[in-house]
Design a protein around this motif. Structure first.
Motif, short mmCIF file in Angstrom:
data_model
loop_
_atom_site.label_atom_id
_atom_site.label_comp_id
_atom_site.label_asym_id
_atom_site.label_seq_id
_atom_site.Cartn_x
_atom_site.Cartn_y
_atom_site.Cartn_z
N ASN A 223 24.93 92.93 26.32
CA ASN A 223 23.68 93.14 25.59
C ASN A 223 22.43 92.87 26.41
OD1 ASN A 223 24.66 94.17 23.23
ND2 ASN A 223 24.57 92.26 22.08
N VAL A 224 22.57 92.31 27.61
CA VAL A 224 21.41 92.20 28.51
C VAL A 224 21.66 93.00 29.79
CG1 VAL A 224 20.74 89.94 27.60
CG2 VAL A 224 22.27 90.07 29.60
N GLY A 225 22.77 93.76 29.81
CA GLY A 225 23.15 94.46 31.04
C GLY A 225 22.35 95.69 31.34
N GLN A 226 21.59 96.21 30.35
CA GLN A 226 20.71 97.36 30.55
C GLN A 226 21.48 98.54 31.15
OE1 GLN A 226 16.70 95.64 32.05
NE2 GLN A 226 18.18 94.00 32.38
N VAL B 152 12.66 92.27 24.65
CA VAL B 152 13.62 92.70 23.63
C VAL B 152 14.08 91.46 22.88
CG1 VAL B 152 15.82 93.81 23.20
CG2 VAL B 152 14.36 94.63 25.06
N PRO B 153 13.87 91.39 21.56
CA PRO B 153 14.22 90.18 20.81
C PRO B 153 15.73 90.02 20.62
CG PRO B 153 13.40 91.89 19.33
CD PRO B 153 13.21 92.40 20.72
N PRO C 255 18.68 98.34 23.65
CA PRO C 255 17.28 98.51 23.33
C PRO C 255 16.43 98.41 24.58
CG PRO C 255 18.07 96.35 22.63
CD PRO C 255 19.26 97.13 23.08
N GLY C 256 15.53 99.34 24.71
CA GLY C 256 14.68 99.35 25.90
C GLY C 256 15.34 99.94 27.10
N GLY C 257 16.60 100.30 27.00
CA GLY C 257 17.34 100.85 28.14
C GLY C 257 17.19 102.34 28.22
N PRO C 258 17.88 102.98 29.16
CA PRO C 258 17.71 104.40 29.39
C PRO C 258 18.23 105.27 28.28
CG PRO C 258 19.55 103.56 30.64
CD PRO C 258 18.88 102.38 30.02
#
Length: 541
Positions: free
Chosen positions: A115-118, A54-55, A536-539
């Motif tokens: 923002n990186v916690g997914q 994820v950028p 982004p990319g998360g559930p």
């Protein structure tokens, strides 16, 4: 209150900023205590694996520049120290520019974590804390008169939190309209508190009064917050009272405490008869006035998306419309589960499994497990693993990214993971096998409590995960050592035949079961304050 400065709100500003800093402190402390098992380099959902796909532009964070567990700990503890300093008055002791920078630093550091916690940070109150912290940066300090536009923006934030939650209920589960939701909610909420059993056993007419009062609180009082004084002050006090009721009835992390904090911005102390001495302030710097104007214009423009969402028939809840988590939409409990399903995880030290194998249960801190253990009060502290275990009981699809890594860490005796638990039945040697069973939990009645001492009664439904060892996980595609990138493994690969899960294709949907609207995902109805739609990319994507 005029449209430039509101010196009569100096006490309200003081309370908002100090309490908000205290909530930031709790958020950073929770991150520091839990991140290694959840997000660390050898965690269940490692940050390096996330940032590799994820950028930065999709999830702005310091951890795109560099990641190590030590650096994450440094960020979390730095945030905790700054938050403690602000709560103690550092922002008021220094110049105005320092106050602004301190609050922006808190916001930026916590934004980097969220923002990186997914999945672990896919909750509406994360965005609420960030939005509130950003607005607090422009509230000024003890040498500046509280800016009236920012106080109005805080009122607008509370309006969106409460009114959005009220609308999602009216548009969601039928039980909100027929006033029966609280027959189930106290029992099936994500993490009951020590008084939830007693709330559940209140007379049914009182439950109906609770639901009706909730509609008044979330649909009428938010409008009153935007009216002139003294109406706004009285409405804020009513919001405070109802939030304290919610705090007593369950554990919702810092959502209720944060709502109380923000509602204080609408209170003019003298309107309530409080003996507050007036204060006189020097002129406001031009650069600060320009920042307040720019902030107000930005919030007005960004409010287009949450307003459009609230008036839409397809309203969603807990959605961030930008990666900075500014001016979000909120809501909670659009639908209510009728049954409580809990995943119980057990291990054994037996090398060979037989019908006589003895299994020992892992104990969680907040999630119901031992039927004789009274639920504890943890809010405003956030037990992230316990909350996700509740979602796992509703939908195994939601547990797919992290449940097998969690099991693997139990088999490895991972210390960081075991610290998230209340009880580890294998203190000396890790288990050879771990299994999980789905149980139906219900509160006992008064008579059953007196006779057995049990707060819960539970019935096994079916096997959630069959007994597995590290070899079985390797064959299924999850290959140690932990923390290395591996392909996702559906739980079905390791689960024996069973009936279709509620909400899955082919599953019957009966009124007593949680249906598709109750499944977490994409920040839509049925999800209590999360997951949000910003990862982004998360559930939720």
């Amino acid at each position: 209150m005029d449209w430039s400065a509101a010196p009569e709100y100096w006490l309200s500003r003081l309370l908002v900023q100090r309490l908000l800093a205290g909530l930031y402190l709790i958020g950073f402390l929770a991150a520091a205590a839990q991140f290694r098992a959840l997000l660390g380099a050898d965690g269940m959902l490692p940050v390096p694996r996330f940032t590799a796909r994820v950028p930065f532009r999709q999830s702005p964070s310091l951890f795109h520049l560099h990641y190590s567990d030590r650096f994450f700990a440094t960020v979390a503890w730095t945030g905790a120290v700054l938050a403690a300093a602000v709560a103690a008055g550092l922002a008021d002791a220094g110049p105005l520019w320092l106050s602004v920078l301190l609050w922006l630093a808190l916001w930026a550091l916590y934004l980097s974590i969220v923002n990186v916690g997914q999945t672990w940070y896919s909750f509406g109150w994360e965005s609420l804390l960030l939005e509130a912290g950003f607005l607090a940066a422009f509230l000024g300090n003890a040498d500046t008169a509280p800016p009236a536009p920012v106080l109005w923006l805080l009122r607008w934030l509370v309006f969106r939190v409460e009114f959005g939650a009220g609308l999602i209920k009216l548009r969601g589960d039928r039980c909100w309209r027929d006033l029966t939701c609280l027959r189930y909610h106290h029992e099936t909420q994500p993490m009951p508190g020590p008084l939830s059993w007693f709330f559940h056993h209140l007379p049914d007419p009182l439950h109906r009064v609770e639901v009706a009062a909730n509609h008044v609180t979330q649909l009428l009082l938010p409008v009153c917050l935007l009216l002139p004084q003294p109406v706004a002050s009285y409405a804020a006090c009513a919001v405070l009272a109802t939030q304290l009721w919610l705090i007593a009835s369950g554990n919702f992390a810092w959502l209720n405490w944060l709502t109380i904090t923000l509602a204080l911005a609408a209170v003019e102390p003298t309107r309530l008869g409080l003996p507050v001495q007036p204060r006189h302030y020097p002129g406001t710097p031009g650069w600060y006035q320009a920042l307040v104007i720019a902030l107000t214009v930005a919030v007005v423009v960004l409010s287009y998306w949450p307003v459009r969402n609230m008036v839409s028939r397809g309203q969603i809840m807990n959605r961030s419309f930008n990666r900075l988590h500014l001016v979000n939409t909120y809501g909670a409990f659009g639908s209510i589960n009728r049954l409580r399903q809990e995943v119980v995880v057990e291990g054994t030290g037996d090398t060979t499994l037989t019908p006589h194998t003895v299994w020992h249960e892992y104990g969680f801190k907040g999630k119901p497990g031992d039927v004789r253990r009274l639920p504890r009060q943890y809010a405003p502290y956030h037990l992230r693993l316990d909350w996700l275990m509740w979602f796992a009981g509703i939908s195994p699809a939601y547990a797919r990214p992290w449940f097998l890594p969690f099991v693997a860490r139990l088999l490895a005796g991972d210390r960081a993971t075991l610290r998230l638990l209340r009880h580890n039945p294998f203190p000396d040697t890790p288990p050879t096998h771990v299994r999980a069973t789905l149980y139906l939990y219900r509160f006992t009645g008064w008579r059953e409590l007196r006779e057995t001492g049990a707060w819960w009664h539970r019935t096994a439904l079916y096997e959630y995960l069959p007994p597995v060892d590290r070899t079985a996980l390797t064959r299924a595609g999850y290959r140690p050592p932990l923390g290395r990138p591996t392909r996702s493994v559906p739980l079905d690969r390791l689960r024996r035949a069973r009936p279709a899960w509620p909400g899955e294709p082919g599953a019957p949907h009966r009124p007593s079961e949680p249906g598709p609207a109750d499944r977490p995902g994409r920040g839509r109805r049925g999800d209590p304050s999360g997951p949000t739609g910003h990862h982004p990319g998360g559930p939720s994507e």
